[in-house]
Write an enzyme that holds these catalytic residues in place. Sequence first.
Site, PDB file in Angstrom:
ATOM      1  N   HIS A 120      -9.555   1.241   4.376  1.00 51.94           N
ATOM      2  CA  HIS A 120      -8.307   1.428   5.120  1.00 51.94           C
ATOM      3  C   HIS A 120      -8.537   2.381   6.289  1.00 51.94           C
ATOM      4  CE1 HIS A 120      -4.244   2.718   6.100  1.00 51.94           C
ATOM      5  NE2 HIS A 120      -3.867   1.553   5.598  1.00 51.94           N
TER       6      HIS A 120
ATOM      7  N   GLY B 207       2.860  -0.990   4.227  1.00 47.61           N
ATOM      8  CA  GLY B 207       2.906   0.420   3.846  1.00 47.61           C
ATOM      9  C   GLY B 207       4.339   0.871   3.639  1.00 47.61           C
TER      10      GLY B 207
ATOM     11  N   SER C 257       3.212  -1.756  10.367  1.00 47.12           N
ATOM     12  CA  SER C 257       4.661  -1.766  10.619  1.00 47.12           C
ATOM     13  C   SER C 257       5.320  -3.115  10.323  1.00 47.12           C
ATOM     14  CB  SER C 257       4.964  -1.315  12.051  1.00 47.12           C
ATOM     15  OG  SER C 257       4.539   0.022  12.250  1.00 47.12           O
TER      16      SER C 257
ATOM     17  N   ASN D  71       0.869  -1.172   0.000  1.00 49.69           N
ATOM     18  CA  ASN D  71       0.000   0.000   0.000  1.00 49.69           C
ATOM     19  C   ASN D  71       0.911   1.229   0.000  1.00 49.69           C
ATOM     20  OD1 ASN D  71      -1.789   2.048   0.463  1.00 49.69           O
ATOM     21  ND2 ASN D  71      -2.280   1.441   2.576  1.00 49.69           N
TER      22      ASN D  71
ATOM     23  N   GLU E  66      -5.531  -4.745  10.425  1.00 49.03           N
ATOM     24  CA  GLU E  66      -4.533  -3.714  10.679  1.00 49.03           C
ATOM     25  C   GLU E  66      -4.875  -2.967  11.967  1.00 49.03           C
ATOM     26  OE1 GLU E  66      -2.398  -2.633   6.735  1.00 49.03           O
ATOM     27  OE2 GLU E  66      -4.077  -1.280   7.021  1.00 49.03           O
TER      28      GLU E  66
ATOM     29  N   LYS F  46       0.049   4.291  -0.361  1.00 52.40           N
ATOM     30  CA  LYS F  46      -0.582   5.511   0.175  1.00 52.40           C
ATOM     31  C   LYS F  46      -0.371   6.681  -0.795  1.00 52.40           C
ATOM     32  CE  LYS F  46      -0.085   3.411   4.621  1.00 52.40           C
ATOM     33  NZ  LYS F  46      -0.113   3.527   6.055  1.00 52.40           N
TER      34      LYS F  46
ATOM     35  N   GLY G  53       2.247   2.618  10.709  1.00 50.77           N
ATOM     36  CA  GLY G  53       3.187   3.724  10.540  1.00 50.77           C
ATOM     37  C   GLY G  53       3.817   4.194  11.838  1.00 50.77           C
TER      38      GLY G  53
ATOM     39  N   GLU H 146      -6.936   4.784   7.409  1.00 48.48           N
ATOM     40  CA  GLU H 146      -6.724   6.217   7.118  1.00 48.48           C
ATOM     41  C   GLU H 146      -7.946   6.817   6.433  1.00 48.48           C
ATOM     42  OE1 GLU H 146      -2.949   5.668   5.197  1.00 48.48           O
ATOM     43  OE2 GLU H 146      -2.093   5.149   7.141  1.00 48.48           O
TER      44      GLU H 146
HETATM   45  P1  PGA Z   1       2.715   0.567   7.567  1.00 48.74           P
HETATM   46  O1  PGA Z   1       1.275   0.712   6.867  1.00 48.74           O
HETATM   47  O2  PGA Z   1       3.310  -0.730   7.060  1.00 48.74           O
HETATM   48  O3  PGA Z   1       3.484   1.776   7.104  1.00 48.74           O
HETATM   49  O4  PGA Z   1       2.488   0.541   9.040  1.00 48.74           O
HETATM   50  C1  PGA Z   1       0.422  -0.383   6.685  1.00 48.74           C
HETATM   51  C2  PGA Z   1      -0.866   0.074   6.068  1.00 48.74           C
HETATM   52  O5  PGA Z   1      -1.374   1.135   6.461  1.00 48.74           O
HETATM   53  O6  PGA Z   1      -1.436  -0.584   5.160  1.00 48.74           O
END
Ligand code: PGA
Length: 244
Positions: A90, A229, A208, A4, A162, A6, A168, A92
């Site tokens: 997601h 991500g 993460s 992903n 998630e 983003k 993140g 976000e």
């Molecule tokens: P991250 O994001 O690996 O940067 O924590 C994962 C995601 O939001 O899909």
Amino acid sequence: MAANWKMYKTPDQTRDFFRDFLPLVSGHTRDEIVVCPPFLDLPAALEAAKGSNVSIGGQNVHWKEEGAFTGETSAALLLALGVTHVIIGHSERRQYFGETDDTVNLRLKTALEAGLIPICCVGEVLEEREAGLTDDVLRRQCVRAFHAISAKKAAKLIIAYEPVWAIGTGKTATPELAAEAHAVIRTEATEIFGEEFAANLRILYGGSVKPENATTLISQEEIDGALVGGASLDPKSFTAIVKY
Ligand code: PGA
């Protein structure tokens, strides 16, 4: 194994990524690989990945076929480009753009109807985990997201667990915590779609995931893959995760 991206990378940076990434994963058949770049990078990604073992996904899809929905993207638009997968719900989108369980349900129905493979995200925020509400939240998100969708229609569905507090932040759920949450999701999927469906359902872990923790996480029996991500932006680090 899904990336992903983003809101990162330009079309040129997308081409650079695939130039370096594809040779590193060519011949890798154990896992399906999908990269979900920003919408404007989709043509560059599709062109670069043509004929390879890497599929391309969008990061969202609207539920209407077409219409006066400024800033939105339809399933038909994604399919016309050659996109096969789409991330839905997601955290976000839920946190910053007003996405709810109900809009997730609408988007899911449309994606499945159109023949896109949805990667539907669920997960609790920190306060919910600390209050002991994780299982309830996951159950509620699944029940509402999958409302009025038949097992037959949902056949291609992929779920990503998630935990929002792990996205993140560098904080990862322990493999045990993640496996527990996956088991709750699979049980809920059994209730909604039946045993056979749930047994074949792929549930990815996201939050993460890095080359250093990929093996311990994904080798948990309940964890079928990863939604990555930050660590998916670099071809070498995403390769290390794909080949954990
Ligand atoms: P991250 O994001 O690996 O940067 O924590 C994962 C995601 O939001 O899909």
